[in-house]
Motif scaffolding. Structure first.
Motif, PDB file in Angstrom:
ATOM      1  N   THR A 160       0.994  -1.082   0.046  1.00 27.31           N
ATOM      2  CA  THR A 160       0.211  -0.082  -0.106  1.00 27.31           C
ATOM      3  C   THR A 160       0.915   1.190   0.035  1.00 27.31           C
ATOM      4  OG1 THR A 160      -0.146   0.628   2.320  1.00 27.31           O
ATOM      5  CG2 THR A 160      -1.721  -1.208   1.495  1.00 27.31           C
ATOM      6  N   LEU A 161       0.551   2.333  -0.505  1.00 34.25           N
ATOM      7  CA  LEU A 161       1.038   3.507  -0.710  1.00 34.25           C
ATOM      8  C   LEU A 161       0.168   4.822  -0.751  1.00 34.25           C
ATOM      9  CD1 LEU A 161       4.256   3.675  -1.306  1.00 34.25           C
ATOM     10  CD2 LEU A 161       3.650   3.795  -3.911  1.00 34.25           C
ATOM     11  N   HIS A 162       0.170   5.705   0.343  1.00 30.80           N
ATOM     12  CA  HIS A 162      -0.636   6.774   0.109  1.00 30.80           C
ATOM     13  C   HIS A 162      -0.055   8.204   0.758  1.00 30.80           C
ATOM     14  CE1 HIS A 162      -1.501   5.976   4.281  1.00 30.80           C
ATOM     15  NE2 HIS A 162      -2.161   7.112   4.422  1.00 30.80           N
ATOM     16  N   ARG A 163       1.144   8.153   1.235  1.00 33.51           N
ATOM     17  CA  ARG A 163       1.402   9.302   1.932  1.00 33.51           C
ATOM     18  C   ARG A 163       1.869  10.248   0.864  1.00 33.51           C
ATOM     19  NH1 ARG A 163       1.218   9.412   6.729  1.00 33.51           N
ATOM     20  NH2 ARG A 163       0.823   7.607   7.692  1.00 33.51           N
ATOM     21  N   PRO A 164       1.610  11.484   1.063  1.00 34.19           N
ATOM     22  CA  PRO A 164       2.056  12.696  -0.026  1.00 34.19           C
ATOM     23  C   PRO A 164       3.392  12.579  -0.154  1.00 34.19           C
ATOM     24  CG  PRO A 164       0.629  13.597   1.887  1.00 34.19           C
ATOM     25  CD  PRO A 164       0.711  12.119   1.997  1.00 34.19           C
ATOM     26  N   ASP A 165       4.401  12.260   0.542  1.00 31.48           N
ATOM     27  CA  ASP A 165       6.025  12.237   0.325  1.00 31.48           C
ATOM     28  C   ASP A 165       6.046  11.303  -0.815  1.00 31.48           C
ATOM     29  OD1 ASP A 165       6.684  14.383   1.710  1.00 31.48           O
ATOM     30  OD2 ASP A 165       7.459  13.269   3.423  1.00 31.48           O
ATOM     31  N   ASN A 166       5.318  10.060  -0.578  1.00 27.90           N
ATOM     32  CA  ASN A 166       5.778   9.073  -1.652  1.00 27.90           C
ATOM     33  C   ASN A 166       4.605   9.153  -2.981  1.00 27.90           C
ATOM     34  OD1 ASN A 166       7.508   7.655  -0.228  1.00 27.90           O
ATOM     35  ND2 ASN A 166       6.113   6.648   0.877  1.00 27.90           N
ATOM     36  N   ASP A 192       5.162  13.543  -5.553  1.00 26.88           N
ATOM     37  CA  ASP A 192       6.404  13.819  -6.649  1.00 26.88           C
ATOM     38  C   ASP A 192       6.308  12.771  -7.544  1.00 26.88           C
ATOM     39  OD1 ASP A 192       8.586  14.598  -7.881  1.00 26.88           O
ATOM     40  OD2 ASP A 192       9.928  13.928  -6.168  1.00 26.88           O
ATOM     41  N   PRO A 193       6.173  13.228  -8.973  1.00 26.18           N
ATOM     42  CA  PRO A 193       6.250  12.131 -10.025  1.00 26.18           C
ATOM     43  C   PRO A 193       7.360  11.200 -10.153  1.00 26.18           C
ATOM     44  CG  PRO A 193       5.796  14.436 -10.785  1.00 26.18           C
ATOM     45  CD  PRO A 193       5.865  14.474  -9.556  1.00 26.18           C
ATOM     46  N   ALA A 194       8.602  11.869  -9.918  1.00 22.47           N
ATOM     47  CA  ALA A 194       9.870  11.278 -10.132  1.00 22.47           C
ATOM     48  C   ALA A 194       9.838  10.181  -8.826  1.00 22.47           C
ATOM     49  CB  ALA A 194      11.038  12.102  -9.900  1.00 22.47           C
ATOM     50  N   ARG A 195       9.496  10.630  -7.543  1.00 19.44           N
ATOM     51  CA  ARG A 195       9.582   9.476  -6.510  1.00 19.44           C
ATOM     52  C   ARG A 195       8.646   8.458  -6.681  1.00 19.44           C
ATOM     53  NH1 ARG A 195      12.267   8.262  -1.639  1.00 19.44           N
ATOM     54  NH2 ARG A 195      10.577   7.340  -0.214  1.00 19.44           N
ATOM     55  N   LEU A 196       7.420   8.836  -7.113  1.00 20.18           N
ATOM     56  CA  LEU A 196       6.304   7.867  -7.193  1.00 20.18           C
ATOM     57  C   LEU A 196       6.692   6.794  -8.450  1.00 20.18           C
ATOM     58  CD1 LEU A 196       3.544   6.452  -6.393  1.00 20.18           C
ATOM     59  CD2 LEU A 196       2.466   7.862  -7.951  1.00 20.18           C
ATOM     60  N   GLY A 197       7.242   7.427  -9.364  1.00 15.54           N
ATOM     61  CA  GLY A 197       7.751   6.485 -10.539  1.00 15.54           C
ATOM     62  C   GLY A 197       8.815   5.776 -10.255  1.00 15.54           C
ATOM     63  N   ALA A 198       9.760   6.179  -9.450  1.00 15.70           N
ATOM     64  CA  ALA A 198      10.907   5.310  -8.778  1.00 15.70           C
ATOM     65  C   ALA A 198      10.358   4.210  -7.965  1.00 15.70           C
ATOM     66  CB  ALA A 198      11.955   5.968  -8.115  1.00 15.70           C
ATOM     67  N   ILE A 199       9.339   4.525  -7.077  1.00 17.31           N
ATOM     68  CA  ILE A 199       8.756   3.318  -6.316  1.00 17.31           C
ATOM     69  C   ILE A 199       8.150   2.423  -7.188  1.00 17.31           C
ATOM     70  CG2 ILE A 199       7.082   2.881  -4.614  1.00 17.31           C
ATOM     71  CD1 ILE A 199       7.493   5.570  -3.176  1.00 17.31           C
ATOM     72  N   ILE A 200       7.461   2.659  -8.111  1.00 16.24           N
ATOM     73  CA  ILE A 200       6.584   1.845  -8.879  1.00 16.24           C
ATOM     74  C   ILE A 200       7.614   0.989  -9.733  1.00 16.24           C
ATOM     75  CG2 ILE A 200       5.247   1.751 -10.852  1.00 16.24           C
ATOM     76  CD1 ILE A 200       3.925   4.155 -10.121  1.00 16.24           C
ATOM     77  N   ALA A 201       8.738   1.513 -10.093  1.00 10.28           N
ATOM     78  CA  ALA A 201       9.768   0.986 -10.987  1.00 10.28           C
ATOM     79  C   ALA A 201      10.327  -0.336  -9.874  1.00 10.28           C
ATOM     80  CB  ALA A 201      10.905   1.660 -11.447  1.00 10.28           C
ATOM     81  N   GLU A 202      10.673   0.260  -8.643  1.00 12.52           N
ATOM     82  CA  GLU A 202      11.144  -0.914  -8.133  1.00 12.52           C
ATOM     83  C   GLU A 202      10.403  -2.029  -7.543  1.00 12.52           C
ATOM     84  OE1 GLU A 202      14.355  -1.267  -7.164  1.00 12.52           O
ATOM     85  OE2 GLU A 202      14.817   0.876  -8.282  1.00 12.52           O
ATOM     86  N   LEU A 203       9.257  -1.636  -7.263  1.00 17.30           N
ATOM     87  CA  LEU A 203       8.130  -2.846  -6.822  1.00 17.30           C
ATOM     88  C   LEU A 203       7.912  -3.723  -8.011  1.00 17.30           C
ATOM     89  CD1 LEU A 203       5.252  -0.612  -5.083  1.00 17.30           C
ATOM     90  CD2 LEU A 203       6.991  -2.091  -4.079  1.00 17.30           C
ATOM     91  N   GLY A 204       7.904  -3.138  -9.315  1.00 19.62           N
ATOM     92  CA  GLY A 204       7.867  -4.031 -10.441  1.00 19.62           C
ATOM     93  C   GLY A 204       8.754  -5.050 -10.821  1.00 19.62           C
ATOM     94  N   ARG A 205      10.099  -4.725 -10.084  1.00 20.95           N
ATOM     95  CA  ARG A 205      10.935  -5.624 -10.420  1.00 20.95           C
ATOM     96  C   ARG A 205      11.142  -6.615  -9.202  1.00 20.95           C
ATOM     97  NH1 ARG A 205      13.984  -1.198 -12.719  1.00 20.95           N
ATOM     98  NH2 ARG A 205      14.303  -0.208 -10.960  1.00 20.95           N
ATOM     99  N   LEU A 206      10.258  -6.586  -8.364  1.00 17.15           N
ATOM    100  CA  LEU A 206      10.424  -7.841  -7.324  1.00 17.15           C
ATOM    101  C   LEU A 206      10.169  -9.072  -7.888  1.00 17.15           C
ATOM    102  CD1 LEU A 206       8.584  -5.966  -4.184  1.00 17.15           C
ATOM    103  CD2 LEU A 206      10.872  -6.475  -4.712  1.00 17.15           C
TER     104      LEU A 206
END
Ligand code: UD1
Length: 377
Positions: free
Chosen positions: A227-233, A236-250
């Motif tokens: 789950t992910l909902h905090r404004p800090d995550n 910011d498009p770059a931050r959210l994009g990086a998190i999605i990319a890392e989750l996608g590689r699990l």
């Protein structure tokens, strides 16, 4: 030490316990204010513990209004329908909190409760706390004393301001009690334990007895819940994009339970949540969430409650934040924090299982009874 049912309930001046005044001949009237998903979960055990012992009025601010963030919790957790719903909805912090402040005042005047009871750290909590103080109504704060020491979190302001406005601070942990003591609030604080633990144990036992299955399309023990909902995550498009990319590689499918804020921000940023291993699905009801976590290989989250739920179910958790209020989960090895360097997310999620522990920093599953004792004494 947990405060036993027979110990003095608090040193705050309560309406029922003020020296020299007559005790109430009628049942104590307690007005709970809730508005967001985690507060409905906390309300469930409190509402059950107060049944038959107090007149309990429930006011929903309407901060969360989606069926899957609100109604489903009242249904699944057997919570009586709210007596009032302000239907405030979404908005910037000022607009949302201000609308609640204006909406709650006449409700408080109508019911004139002996206690206003607020939960956790949302804008609904802060608005209710301010109204209670302005109307000279005794205020009790459940889940008092938690601190992230991160002033970027709106929840941190909400909880600090609410603790300092409260007549009774009901703390979930020893660490929270220490924070309250450090801030000069010890005399009006009481360690009751964590009410989310009460409800979690009850629902876990039911889920196991009923054989509630993990979500379809995943192998038990070979998927993650995220789950992910905090404004800090999310903001910011770059931050959210990086998190999605890392989750996608699990290495296993990632069931991503999409909070409305995440859906909205991903769409705004033009990001596709269904990337690589990620399987985006709607938020789950509470029993389904517990079943999904129980059957998973791990949890990845920025939610406060879910970190603790993962620990209580003994499922390893990775938290995408720089700090946590639930420090015990980290100290005991069941939770790891990942923040600035997202490249370590995969290795952190896929780390070896932590050492078993029978530590119980969140209480014994009877916190709500202590809350009821404190408020009806
Ligand atoms: C709030 C709480 C947070 C809690 C979280 C649980 C505050 C400051 N934050 O954050 O402490 O952990 O709830 O989920 O109070 N939205 C919908 N439908 C809804 C509710 C919200 O679509 O039913 C959308 C709104 O348009 C808004 C976004 O979600 O853009 C955020 O909602 P909001 O209630 O402001 O804060 P949360 O991020 O949910």
């Amino acid at each position: 030490m947990w405060s036993g049912a027979s110990s003095p309930v608090c040193s705050a001046e309560t309406p029922a316990g003020r020296p020299g005044t007559t005790r109430y001949p009628r049942r104590v009237k307690i007005l709970s204010v809730v508005g967001a998903r985690p507060q409905f979960v906390k309300l469930a055990p409190v509402s059950h513990a107060l049944a038959g012992r107090a007149e309990h009025i429930v006011v929903h601010t309407g901060q969360h209004y989606d069926e899957r963030l609100s109604d489903v919790f009242f249904r699944d957790l057997d919570i009586p329908q709210p007596d009032e719903n302000l239907a405030v909805g979404s908005g910037g912090h000022g607009v949302q909190t201000g609308a609640m402040l204006a909406g709650l005042e006449p409700v408080f005047q109508k019911y004139a409760p002996d206690w206003v009871l607020v939960y956790g750290d949302t804008n609904s909590t802060l608005a209710a706390a301010i109204d209670a103080v302005k109307l000279h109504l005794p205020l009790a704060h459940l889940e008092a004393g938690l601190r992230s020491f991160n002033k970027r979190m709106p929840e941190e302001h909400n909880r600090v301001l609410t603790d300092h406005a409260s007549d009774l601070c009901l703390a979930p942990t020893e660490v929270a009690m220490r924070h309250l003591t450090d801030e000069g609030l010890a005399a009006r604080s009481l360690l009751v334990g964590d009410v989310m633990t009460d409800v979690l144990y009850r629902v876990r036992d039911r889920v196991i007895a009923d054989g509630t299955a993990a979500p379809a399309g995943v192998e038990p023990g070979a998927y993650y819940v995220a789950t992910l909902h905090r404004p800090d995550n999310t903001d910011d498009p770059a931050r959210l994009g990086a998190i999605i990319a890392e989750l996608g590689r699990l290495d296993h499918p990632v069931l991503l339970l999409v909070h409305p804020r995440l859906a909205q921000k991903a769409a705004d940023h033009g990001l596709d949540l269904a990337t690589g291993a990620i399987r985006p699905i709607d938020p789950l009801g509470y029993p389904e969430l517990i079943a999904a976590v129980l059957g998973s290989a791990g949890v990845i989250t920025d939610s406060g409650g879910l970190q603790k739920e993962a620990f209580l179910l003994r499922v390893p958790c990775t938290t995408i934040r720089s700090e946590t209020e639930w420090v015990e989960t980290v100290e005991l090895g069941w939770n790891a924090l990942v923040d600035a360097d997202l490249t370590i997310l995969g290795a952190t999620v896929q780390r070896p299982a932590p050492a078993p522990t029978d530590a119980a920093p969140y209480g014994d599953g009877h916190a709500a009874e202590r809350v009821a004792d404190a408020l009806t004494a």
